[in-house]
Scaffold this active site. Structure first.
Site, PDB file in Angstrom:
ATOM      1  N   LYS A 192     112.519  96.108  41.237  1.00 46.46           N
ATOM      2  CA  LYS A 192     111.539  96.359  40.136  1.00 46.46           C
ATOM      3  C   LYS A 192     110.701  95.048  40.083  1.00 46.46           C
ATOM      4  CE  LYS A 192     110.111  97.400  35.258  1.00 46.46           C
ATOM      5  NZ  LYS A 192     109.166  96.271  35.585  1.00 46.46           N
TER       6      LYS A 192
ATOM      7  N   SER B 146      97.318  76.105  60.652  1.00 48.46           N
ATOM      8  CA  SER B 146      96.255  75.688  61.440  1.00 48.46           C
ATOM      9  C   SER B 146      96.020  76.735  62.530  1.00 48.46           C
ATOM     10  CB  SER B 146      96.363  74.521  61.979  1.00 48.46           C
ATOM     11  OG  SER B 146      97.560  73.977  62.596  1.00 48.46           O
ATOM     12  N   GLU B 147      97.183  77.217  63.167  1.00 42.08           N
ATOM     13  CA  GLU B 147      97.224  78.142  64.322  1.00 42.08           C
ATOM     14  C   GLU B 147      96.866  79.542  63.781  1.00 42.08           C
ATOM     15  OE1 GLU B 147     101.425  77.114  65.022  1.00 42.08           O
ATOM     16  OE2 GLU B 147     100.948  77.164  67.166  1.00 42.08           O
TER      17      GLU B 147
END
Length: 407
Positions: free
Chosen positions: A117, A36-37
């Site tokens: 990989k 939300s921030e």
């Protein structure tokens, strides 16, 4: 300071903050703020850009969607072919790889660059004067798909190169892998399941499917990340002498590289690192299916050269097969394109090495009799590298299964 300068400074600050949090979330797997921030910061930047469109900066994270959905992907020919790697699966093969190198480089000290990989989708990125202008899939190695608009939606991928330490090349082609980190993959699947939508079998399928969407908005909604593993072109030449140095050089521009990276003085040390990485594999932030072993010295790489489809100076060292138990639910027949009848064992679906296995080809009736496979048998299914799945060693004392499965 003029108003434009002030607005651009505010935008630049927000872009840098968002880039920092993107790196923490997608690369380090250590979120520093709540979603939300992040969204609040993102919308602050977006509001500024809507009010002052003349101040929008090229590397803004809000410029994720490239307008209208593309009608098709254009084909792009690679200036430098994107070759595949040979594979080794055990210590004996690894040491044989090293002997071939030593025979071609007699009396030279050889160091090995060891990298993860990645189990993702290989792509090539073009930067002209520091600006990302093209993203292309590996394709067949000679020609790939133009996925530039989708590539621009990847949050941790720099769209404009900047560095206080090194000069920006006029041309830079970076190669690497697009992945969906484990945390993002699990979150995406949980959200899709909650909405009653399709979930993905593994992160690689999710990443590849996201990049090949014709609508960039779909790719933008997926938690993709890019990890660099090499430089195909650089003008003017970067002047570096080793693979390990070149990867470190790329981090100056903000490129992410693998979270495990080693330079080894001997092939024996490479084997030790292989065992270490295999043990640490469950704790890594991304899915991997082995490690890549390269001769570290770039001049030695040139001396060794290439085979028809792969470099002599590099190989992929794959991890052991991943196994799971399941049962044979039925045996029936399928008709091939030539009319050939092939018996197929239908299995209780089981996830093996990122693939959901539900059937296995028994080849012919003689194979059924030889294996004495029957409905109800409990069998071990394991995935070997990326080539297929083998079903082996029934738990029951009656049946011993050992055959390749088509997937």
């Amino acid at each position: 300071m003029t108003q434009d300068s002030t607005i651009k400074a505010q935008m630049r600050q927000l872009i840098q903050i968002l880039a920092k949090h993107n790196h923490a979330y997608y690369v380090m797997d250590q979120p520093t703020i709540e979603d939300s921030e992040y969204d609040q910061l993102f919308h602050q930047l977006k509001a500024l850009e809507q009010q002052y469109p003349e101040c929008i900066q090229a590397d803004t994270p809000t410029n994720k969607v490239g307008g209208q959905a593309l009608p098709k992907f254009d084909s792009i020919t690679h200036v430098v072919p994107m070759l595949s790697l040979g594979n080794v699966f055990n210590q004996e093969d690894l040491f044989a790889f090293a002997r071939r190198i030593e025979e071609r480089l007699p009396n030279q000290k050889i160091q090995y660059d060891v990298e993860l990989k990645f189990d993702g989708l290989a792509i090539s990125l073009w930067y002209e004067n520091g600006i990302l202008v093209r993203g292309v899939t590996r394709g067949d190695g000679e020609t790939g798909e133009d996925i530039t608009q989708n590539v621009k939606t990847i949050r941790n991928l720099p769209k404009v190169l900047s560095s206080d330490l090194v000069k920006i090349p006029t041309l830079l082609e970076v190669r690497g892998e697009v992945l969906m980190p484990k945390a993002g993959f699990e979150k995406l699947n949980a959200e899709n399941e909650a909405k009653g939508e399709k979930t993905f079998a593994n992160p690689r399928n999710a990443a590849a499917g996201s990049l090949r969407q014709l609508d960039p908005a779909v790719a933008a909604s997926r938690p993709l990340a890019f990890y660099a593993y090499g430089i195909a072109q650089c003008e003017p030449n970067h002047g570096l002498t080793s693979m390990s140095e070149s990867l470190q050089w790329l981090t100056n521009f903000g490129f992410a590289v693998g979270e495990r990276h080693f330079v080894c003085d001997s092939i024996q040390e490479v084997q030790e690192k292989y065992e270490q990485i295999n043990a640490e594999r469950p704790n890594l932030s991304v899915e991997i299916d082995g490690m890549v072993v390269k001769v570290d010295d770039l001049k030695q790489q040139q001396q060794l050269g290439f085979l028809s489809r792969e470099p002599r100076w590099a190989t992929a060292y794959k991890f052991p097969a991943v196994a799971a138990l399941t049962t044979v639910e039925n045996i029936d027949w399928q008709v091939g394109r030539t009319g050939t009848l092939t018996p197929v064992a239908r299995l209780n679906p089981v996830a093996v090495g990122g693939v959901t296995v539900s059937n296995v080809t028994l080849h012919n009736i003689g194979e059924i009799h030889r294996l004495d496979v029957r409905v109800g048998d409990t069998v071990s299914v394991y995935r070997s590298g990326d080539v297929g799945v083998t079903m082996n060693s029934s738990v029951s004392s009656r049946t011993q299964l050992d055959f390749q499965m088509a997937v």
